[in-house]
Each structure stands twice: as C-alpha cells, then as structure tokens.
Design a protein around this motif. Sequence first.
Motif, PDB file in Angstrom:
ATOM      1  N   THR A  85       0.820  -1.205   0.000  1.00  0.00           N
ATOM      2  CA  THR A  85       0.000   0.000   0.000  1.00  0.00           C
ATOM      3  C   THR A  85       0.857   1.261   0.000  1.00  0.00           C
ATOM      4  OG1 THR A  85      -1.486   1.333   1.390  1.00  0.00           O
ATOM      5  CG2 THR A  85      -0.157  -0.306   2.497  1.00  0.00           C
ATOM      6  N   PRO A  86       0.436   2.310  -0.688  1.00  0.00           N
ATOM      7  CA  PRO A  86       1.165   3.575  -0.590  1.00  0.00           C
ATOM      8  C   PRO A  86       0.874   4.335   0.698  1.00  0.00           C
ATOM      9  CG  PRO A  86      -0.686   3.824  -2.102  1.00  0.00           C
ATOM     10  CD  PRO A  86      -0.659   2.383  -1.679  1.00  0.00           C
ATOM     11  N   PHE A  87      -0.223   3.969   1.392  1.00  0.00           N
ATOM     12  CA  PHE A  87      -0.665   4.736   2.555  1.00  0.00           C
ATOM     13  C   PHE A  87      -0.285   4.000   3.827  1.00  0.00           C
ATOM     14  CE2 PHE A  87      -4.009   6.547   5.415  1.00  0.00           C
ATOM     15  CZ  PHE A  87      -3.552   7.852   5.369  1.00  0.00           C
ATOM     16  N   SER A  88       0.940   4.251   4.282  1.00  0.00           N
ATOM     17  CA  SER A  88       1.470   3.604   5.481  1.00  0.00           C
ATOM     18  C   SER A  88       2.702   4.366   5.920  1.00  0.00           C
ATOM     19  CB  SER A  88       1.824   2.138   5.187  1.00  0.00           C
ATOM     20  OG  SER A  88       2.339   1.488   6.337  1.00  0.00           O
ATOM     21  N   PHE A  89       3.214   4.038   7.101  1.00  0.00           N
ATOM     22  CA  PHE A  89       4.494   4.578   7.538  1.00  0.00           C
ATOM     23  C   PHE A  89       5.602   4.056   6.628  1.00  0.00           C
ATOM     24  CE2 PHE A  89       8.239   4.288  10.477  1.00  0.00           C
ATOM     25  CZ  PHE A  89       8.471   5.652  10.547  1.00  0.00           C
ATOM     26  N   GLU A  94      10.150   0.872   2.906  1.00  0.00           N
ATOM     27  CA  GLU A  94      11.589   0.862   3.166  1.00  0.00           C
ATOM     28  C   GLU A  94      12.111  -0.559   3.350  1.00  0.00           C
ATOM     29  OE1 GLU A  94      14.616   3.101   6.284  1.00  0.00           O
ATOM     30  OE2 GLU A  94      12.677   2.363   6.997  1.00  0.00           O
ATOM     31  N   SER A  95      11.363  -1.380   4.073  1.00  0.00           N
ATOM     32  CA  SER A  95      11.818  -2.753   4.322  1.00  0.00           C
ATOM     33  C   SER A  95      11.934  -3.536   3.011  1.00  0.00           C
ATOM     34  CB  SER A  95      10.860  -3.461   5.282  1.00  0.00           C
ATOM     35  OG  SER A  95       9.567  -3.592   4.709  1.00  0.00           O
ATOM     36  N   ILE A  96      11.018  -3.281   2.085  1.00  0.00           N
ATOM     37  CA  ILE A  96      11.083  -3.946   0.779  1.00  0.00           C
ATOM     38  C   ILE A  96      12.348  -3.515   0.046  1.00  0.00           C
ATOM     39  CG2 ILE A  96       9.946  -4.185  -1.464  1.00  0.00           C
ATOM     40  CD1 ILE A  96       7.269  -3.663   0.032  1.00  0.00           C
ATOM     41  N   SER A  97      12.596  -2.212   0.029  1.00  0.00           N
ATOM     42  CA  SER A  97      13.788  -1.711  -0.647  1.00  0.00           C
ATOM     43  C   SER A  97      15.068  -2.183   0.033  1.00  0.00           C
ATOM     44  CB  SER A  97      13.763  -0.179  -0.689  1.00  0.00           C
ATOM     45  OG  SER A  97      12.690   0.291  -1.473  1.00  0.00           O
ATOM     46  N   MET A  98      15.044  -2.300   1.356  1.00  0.00           N
ATOM     47  CA  MET A  98      16.250  -2.700   2.089  1.00  0.00           C
ATOM     48  C   MET A  98      16.685  -4.130   1.789  1.00  0.00           C
ATOM     49  SD  MET A  98      17.558  -0.223   3.799  1.00  0.00           S
ATOM     50  CE  MET A  98      18.599  -1.052   4.996  1.00  0.00           C
ATOM     51  N   GLY A 100      16.481  -5.284  -1.180  1.00  0.00           N
ATOM     52  CA  GLY A 100      16.846  -5.245  -2.586  1.00  0.00           C
ATOM     53  C   GLY A 100      15.697  -5.468  -3.544  1.00  0.00           C
ATOM     54  N   ALA A 101      14.479  -5.554  -3.004  1.00  0.00           N
ATOM     55  CA  ALA A 101      13.310  -5.756  -3.851  1.00  0.00           C
ATOM     56  C   ALA A 101      12.699  -4.402  -4.221  1.00  0.00           C
ATOM     57  CB  ALA A 101      12.285  -6.635  -3.145  1.00  0.00           C
ATOM     58  N   GLN A 102      11.685  -4.443  -5.070  1.00  0.00           N
ATOM     59  CA  GLN A 102      11.027  -3.236  -5.542  1.00  0.00           C
ATOM     60  C   GLN A 102       9.607  -3.169  -5.000  1.00  0.00           C
ATOM     61  OE1 GLN A 102      12.096  -0.649  -7.633  1.00  0.00           O
ATOM     62  NE2 GLN A 102      10.107   0.299  -7.278  1.00  0.00           N
ATOM     63  N   PRO A 103       9.267  -2.096  -4.251  1.00  0.00           N
ATOM     64  CA  PRO A 103       7.871  -1.962  -3.849  1.00  0.00           C
ATOM     65  C   PRO A 103       7.000  -1.633  -5.058  1.00  0.00           C
ATOM     66  CG  PRO A 103       9.128  -0.028  -3.173  1.00  0.00           C
ATOM     67  CD  PRO A 103      10.105  -1.000  -3.744  1.00  0.00           C
ATOM     68  N   ILE A 104       5.868  -2.299  -5.148  1.00  0.00           N
ATOM     69  CA  ILE A 104       4.874  -2.031  -6.186  1.00  0.00           C
ATOM     70  C   ILE A 104       3.601  -1.625  -5.459  1.00  0.00           C
ATOM     71  CG2 ILE A 104       3.536  -2.971  -8.093  1.00  0.00           C
ATOM     72  CD1 ILE A 104       6.515  -2.701  -8.718  1.00  0.00           C
ATOM     73  N   PHE A 105       3.201  -0.383  -5.633  1.00  0.00           N
ATOM     74  CA  PHE A 105       2.072   0.135  -4.860  1.00  0.00           C
ATOM     75  C   PHE A 105       0.748  -0.132  -5.561  1.00  0.00           C
ATOM     76  CE2 PHE A 105       5.677   2.898  -3.619  1.00  0.00           C
ATOM     77  CZ  PHE A 105       5.715   2.579  -2.275  1.00  0.00           C
ATOM     78  N   VAL A 106      -0.255  -0.418  -4.740  1.00  0.00           N
ATOM     79  CA  VAL A 106      -1.631  -0.604  -5.184  1.00  0.00           C
ATOM     80  C   VAL A 106      -2.492   0.292  -4.308  1.00  0.00           C
ATOM     81  CG1 VAL A 106      -3.554  -2.228  -5.141  1.00  0.00           C
ATOM     82  CG2 VAL A 106      -1.391  -2.916  -6.143  1.00  0.00           C
TER      83      VAL A 106
END
Length: 388
Positions: A85-89, A94-98, A100-106
């Motif tokens: 989700t884009p609507f969160s802390f 950040e944890s996804i990026s840390m 090495g993965a890519q966040p995909i927002f829905v």
Amino acid sequence: MAQNKIPILDLKPQYRAIQEEIKAAVDRVLESGQFILGSEVQQFEIDAAQHLGVKHAIGVNSGTDALVIGLRAAGVKPGDEVITTPFSFFATAESISMVGAQPIFVDIDATSFNLNPAQIRAAITPKTKAILPVHLFGNPAPMVQILDIAAEHGLKVVEDCAQSFGAVYKGDCIDYAQSYQNDIRDRLVGQFTGAMGDAGAFSFFPTKNLGAYGDGGLLTTNNDEIATMARKLRVHGALKRYHNEILGYNSRLDAMQAAILGVKLLYVSQWNQQRRQVAATYNRLLVDVAEVIIPTITDGHVFHQYTVRIANGQRDAVKAYLAEHDIGAMVYYPIPQDRLPVYDGQFPTYPVSEQVAAQVLSLPIWPEIEAPVQERVVAVLKEAIAAT
C-alpha cells in the motif's frame, strides 16, 4: 482557569495501573544479570505465540527489523517485486527496498484505509514474489481476498502488523466484488493478525497497543523454515555461536523489554476492548457532523489510532485550531510513501491514497481516556469546523 492540555496519547494511566508488576519484572531482569535474549525473551516468545495462535514468535529489535527479516525469511530477494500500500508509515516500503526488492504500490480503499484487493491482480508480474498488506490503524486488511490471490499466483504474504497487535479478522465490512475460496474464508475468520499470512511483523514501539519502554519487534509464523531463517538472521546469520552461515543482522529483543511486554501482554485484550469503546463514543458524538467522515467499527478493529477524514479541504486548519486550544491531533500520514523524496517520481499517482492523505486526522485515544475528555475534543473539533 485554562483547561489541561489533551495529548494525542497518554501512557501514564496505563503505567500507574500496573507499575508494581512492571517494577517487579524489571527487578527480576536486573537481578538475573542477563539482558540480551535469554529466558525472559524465550518466555515472552512462548506467551506471545500462544496469545496470537501461531507456532513461532521470534523477538527482534524493532518492527522495521521484523519486516526486513520477515521478507528475507520468506524468500524475497534482490530484483523481486512486493505489492503493498502507498498509505502507510515509510518502514513498510523501506523494508522492501532494504532487501533489494522493488515496492509495487496498489491503491487503497477510502473507508478502511487498507489495500484494495480488487487492484492487486493487475499489479502482478513475473517478478512478483510477495504481497505485504498493512493492518492500518489496527483495522485488519481484507485477508481472504489477499490470500486467495496469493495462492492463485504462488506468492508469499507478509503481514505488516505494526499497529494491530490483538486485532482479529472478522471478515470484511466492504464488498470488493472479488471471488474467494470458502476454505480460506472459513480458516481466517476469528484469527489474529500475524497468524494468517506466511509471516507477520509487529512493532513494540512505546505508542503501540502493546508497547515496550523502548524499541522492540516480533516476527510470527507457522512455517518452520521461515522461523529458522528468522532466528538465524536476527543473530548475524548464525544459529550457533561463531558459525555464521549467511549475512544477517544484530536484531535481538532485549530481556528488559521482553519482561515488560510479558506483563503488558496480560492486559492487551482488555485495553483493546477499551479502545473500541472509545472509538464508539467518538462515533456517537460525531455521527451528525457532516464535515467529518467517521471510521467503521468492526469487532476485530483495535483502534491503534482513531482516524477521521475532514472534508472540504479543512483538515490542516482544523488541526491548527485544535492545537491552539491545547488538543493533540496528528496526521498519519500526510505524504503517501510513493511521494516521499526517496521514491518521488518513480510511480504513478494513486488517487485514493492522495485524497485520504489530505483528509485524515487522528484524535486523542488511549484505553483510559474518559468520556468528558472525548466530549471536549469533539466540542472543540466542531468549533474548529465552524470557524474554518
């Protein structure tokens, strides 16, 4: 005479009610001389797992670490994609990026503030490895639909439970017009958040429904392999001292926090019920205020925050008016994750998330808040709306 200030959160009444038990737990740890992991942490892990109905609970240093370790333990690797989700802390993305993965927002649903499952399928690609739903403000995400989609596409589900300790999935209050399997529905209804996906990540930041007196986190899972990997990752990639197998972290829950959390765990169900009662009082007081969109109360919602939406572009002015009258209110979250500087320009617009971020306002809530205090908050809120 000026009235007392009303903070967004007051932890003092909670401490006063249990201070002798807390002091005894702290003294016990000090007498033991064992401050990192050890028997206190082991006992809290056992008690937390039993409380939540999961096979494994692994204490870590923070909720963010629980997310990072949970994603890695679930097999998320660099180059993978994780839907969230884009609507969160920020810790969620950040944890996804840390790892090495890519966040995909829905985008989200404006009523529940949670991930809208009707949009998940369109975001799945061959790189998608996992879905990371957030049980925002203590409201369980639509897990039947999410797990149905995950099973269909062979995806892992890591639950962000940072704000939802003790929340129970009771089914969705919103019809997403989404097919789901009856066996998944029957299995999930009545389960705690953190017990439904492949793993669950909890935060014990002091403001949480179950909060420590410092940082702390917990990873839950029913999967033996994920549990073993998480225990390895939290201690420098080693299950046995000086036998480091992989690159891990220094992410250990300390004994003092575990002992404190063990005391508070006995009361968290009671506190959560009180939070629902506080939310019901606010809803009753605000139901006729046209400019305020009140949250839906469900049996399993634990109201880490009581968050309304202020219509007609008045939110910031209302918040300022409340502050001038000594009433604490917070905006969680003014900028969606995809619009933060670290990600800005990398993603399309998510209109519901953008709209909600411009409207949300969280009002004072804690289990022991008294009705007259809530009445004052609402009275001033009504004044603010009239003034703006």
